[in-house]
Design an enzyme around this catalytic site. Structure first.
Site, PDB file in Angstrom:
ATOM      1  N   TYR A 130       0.810  -1.213   0.000  1.00 24.05           N
ATOM      2  CA  TYR A 130       0.000   0.000   0.000  1.00 24.05           C
ATOM      3  C   TYR A 130       0.844   1.264   0.000  1.00 24.05           C
ATOM      4  O   TYR A 130       0.436   2.286  -0.541  1.00 24.05           O
ATOM      5  CB  TYR A 130      -0.920   0.026   1.228  1.00 24.05           C
ATOM      6  CG  TYR A 130      -2.229  -0.700   1.027  1.00 24.05           C
ATOM      7  CD1 TYR A 130      -2.246  -2.054   0.722  1.00 24.05           C
ATOM      8  CD2 TYR A 130      -3.440  -0.036   1.135  1.00 24.05           C
ATOM      9  CE1 TYR A 130      -3.433  -2.724   0.550  1.00 24.05           C
ATOM     10  CE2 TYR A 130      -4.643  -0.695   0.955  1.00 24.05           C
ATOM     11  CZ  TYR A 130      -4.631  -2.042   0.669  1.00 24.05           C
ATOM     12  OH  TYR A 130      -5.816  -2.696   0.493  1.00 24.05           O
ATOM     13  N   LYS A 188       3.198 -15.801   2.524  1.00 27.06           N
ATOM     14  CA  LYS A 188       3.369 -16.527   1.260  1.00 27.06           C
ATOM     15  C   LYS A 188       4.864 -16.853   1.158  1.00 27.06           C
ATOM     16  O   LYS A 188       5.569 -16.423   0.236  1.00 27.06           O
ATOM     17  CB  LYS A 188       2.867 -15.631   0.098  1.00 27.06           C
ATOM     18  CG  LYS A 188       2.847 -16.297  -1.263  1.00 27.06           C
ATOM     19  CD  LYS A 188       1.744 -17.316  -1.434  1.00 27.06           C
ATOM     20  CE  LYS A 188       1.899 -18.034  -2.771  1.00 27.06           C
ATOM     21  NZ  LYS A 188       0.988 -19.187  -2.898  1.00 27.06           N
ATOM     22  N   ASP A 230      -2.965 -18.526   0.479  1.00 23.00           N
ATOM     23  CA  ASP A 230      -3.968 -19.180  -0.378  1.00 23.00           C
ATOM     24  C   ASP A 230      -4.676 -20.293   0.389  1.00 23.00           C
ATOM     25  O   ASP A 230      -5.898 -20.455   0.316  1.00 23.00           O
ATOM     26  CB  ASP A 230      -3.341 -19.685  -1.693  1.00 23.00           C
ATOM     27  CG  ASP A 230      -2.019 -20.406  -1.497  1.00 23.00           C
ATOM     28  OD1 ASP A 230      -1.473 -20.393  -0.374  1.00 23.00           O
ATOM     29  OD2 ASP A 230      -1.519 -20.979  -2.486  1.00 23.00           O
TER      30      ASP A 230
HETATM   31  C1  IPM Z   1     -10.396  -1.508   3.652  1.00 20.59           C
HETATM   32  C2  IPM Z   1     -10.616  -0.897   2.301  1.00 20.59           C
HETATM   33  C3  IPM Z   1      -9.485   0.076   2.009  1.00 20.59           C
HETATM   34  C4  IPM Z   1      -8.203  -0.704   1.992  1.00 20.59           C
HETATM   35  C5  IPM Z   1      -9.647   0.888   0.723  1.00 20.59           C
HETATM   36  C6  IPM Z   1     -10.962   1.619   0.678  1.00 20.59           C
HETATM   37  C7  IPM Z   1      -8.502   1.834   0.512  1.00 20.59           C
HETATM   38  O1  IPM Z   1     -10.728  -1.884   1.339  1.00 20.59           O
HETATM   39  O2  IPM Z   1     -10.329  -0.746   4.645  1.00 20.59           O
HETATM   40  O3  IPM Z   1     -10.287  -2.717   3.737  1.00 20.59           O
HETATM   41  O4  IPM Z   1      -7.867  -1.343   0.987  1.00 20.59           O
HETATM   42  O5  IPM Z   1      -7.504  -0.718   3.003  1.00 20.59           O
END
Ligand code: IPM
Ligand code: MG
Length: 367
Positions: free
Chosen positions: A141, A191, A223
């Site tokens: 992320y 994984k 998985d």
């Molecule tokens: C979550 C959501 C968020 C994430 C999105 C909306 C950015 O899916 O809180 O799980 O991926 O973390």
């Protein structure tokens, strides 16, 4: 006691469910003699419309300075253009980063009356009680490089999966601690047959486990975990995983509960303990999204937001009795067969969002 709480209701059904969560919070304040000073601001699409950004720096600063943050939901079709360079979801990611919320707790509990509500057989989901613990500020992320560009052979994109030892260690420790307050089982998901970050993850998990001799830890490939979650979900207690795996597994686990409308979450900047002596700053939000299709119609289930408020009392404010009181109130209301439309069989009566909030608030006063 006095507490400063930031409130970011956001988009879609966010404001409706947050209103009910606050109603219940204020009722708890009245009953137990606490004052919650609430400060509200914009986040997500509504903030993009007004300020051109999903989260203003001063809003993030306000949240950082408060004891906890109640968050509604963000997003909607109006802001979905993939070419746009501002997205409502950016507000969520920015607040996680700004408040240092690295531990995301997503409890999934199957209520008795909801055993039949989901797509899985009741005998599979009966009694399920899982805590999904997701690392929230690292991995794919956030790590750099993260970009898209043109090359002579076409377009190219890159995201980076990177973890520091200290990031892995603290989330694993949080997992061990949480398991300690529950059934003492920790499943560490990775994984490791493919990814270096996962091999590091598993190694650190193995190194830490002698410090927690009371916890039974097992290591599971992601998985396989995805499969076992629907095959035999009762075997799980605490599941700990990196950011992206946790995102996916927590949605899968949510299906077990029958309705997204029941699932709360906590995102914390530290590891609290079950007794409430050690607290962590945190953000509390329902797992469901902004549900633009039902926004403004009184159909939304506020229980996930209300239960999130309970988690806030427990983990950030150290008000354990008060948190128990909210959870008891929700149990009572459900036991009495009082449901919002998402929990009701077709043709059966249901109540609207604000009636549900009021009913839980009454149960808080009465229990
Ligand atoms: C979550 C959501 C968020 C994430 C999105 C909306 C950015 O899916 O809180 O799980 O991926 O973390
Ligand atoms: Mg998700």
């Amino acid at each position: 006691m006095r507490f400063q709480i930031s409130v970011l209701p956001g988009d879609g059904i966010g404001p409706e469910v947050t209103t009910e969560a606050i109603r219940v919070l204020e009722t708890v304040g009245q009953k137990f003699g606490h004052t919650f000073e609430l400060t509200e601001d914009l986040v997500g699409g509504i903030s993009i419309d007004k300020h051109g950004t999903a989260l203003r720096p001063e809003t993030a600063e306000m949240c950082r300075r408060s004891h906890a943050l109640l968050f509604g939901a963000v997003g909607g079709p109006k802001w979905d253009d993939p070419e746009s360079n501002v997205r409502p979801e950016d507000g969520l990611l920015a607040i996680r980063k700004a408040m240092g919320l690295w531990a995301n707790l997503r409890p999934v509990k199957v209520y008795k009356f909801l055993e039949n509500a989901g797509p899985l057989k009741p005998e599979i989901v009966r009694g399920v009680d899982i805590m999904v613990l997701r690392e929230l500020t690292g991995g794919l992320y956030f790590a750099k490089p993260k970009k898209r560009w043109n090359t002579s052979r076409g377009r190219r994109g890159v995201d980076t999966l990177k973890y520091e030892e200290r990031e892995i260690e603290r989330i694993l420790r949080a997992g061990f601690e949480l398991a300690r307050g529950r059934k003492k089982k920790l499943t560490s998901v990775d994984k490791a047959n493919v990814l270096e970050t996962s091999r590091l993850w598993r190694q650190i998990a193995i190194e830490l486990s002698p410090e927690y001799p009371d916890i039974a830890i097992d290591h599971m490939l992601v998985d396989n975990c995805a499969m076992q979650l629907v095959q035999n979900p009762r075997k799980f207690d605490v599941i700990v995983s990196e950011n992206t795996f946790g995102d996916i597994l927590s949605d899968e686990a949510a299906v077990l509960a029958g309705s997204m409308g029941m699932l709360p979450s906590a995102s914390l900047s530290g590891v609290p303990d079950a007794s409430g002596r050690r607290r962590a700053r945190g953000m509390y939000e329902p797992v469901h999204g902004s549900a633009p299709d039902i926004a403004g119609q009184g159909k939304a289930n506020p229980l996930a937001a209300i239960l999130s408020t309970g988690l806030m009392l427990r983990y950030s404010l150290g008000l354990i009795q008060e948190a128990d009181c909210i959870e008891r109130a929700v149990d009572q209301v459900l036991k009495n067969g009082i449901y919002t439309p998402d929990l009701t069989e077709p043709g059966k009566p249901s109540i609207d969002t604000s009636k549900m909030g009021k009913t839980v608030a009454e149960a808080v006063l009465g229990n």
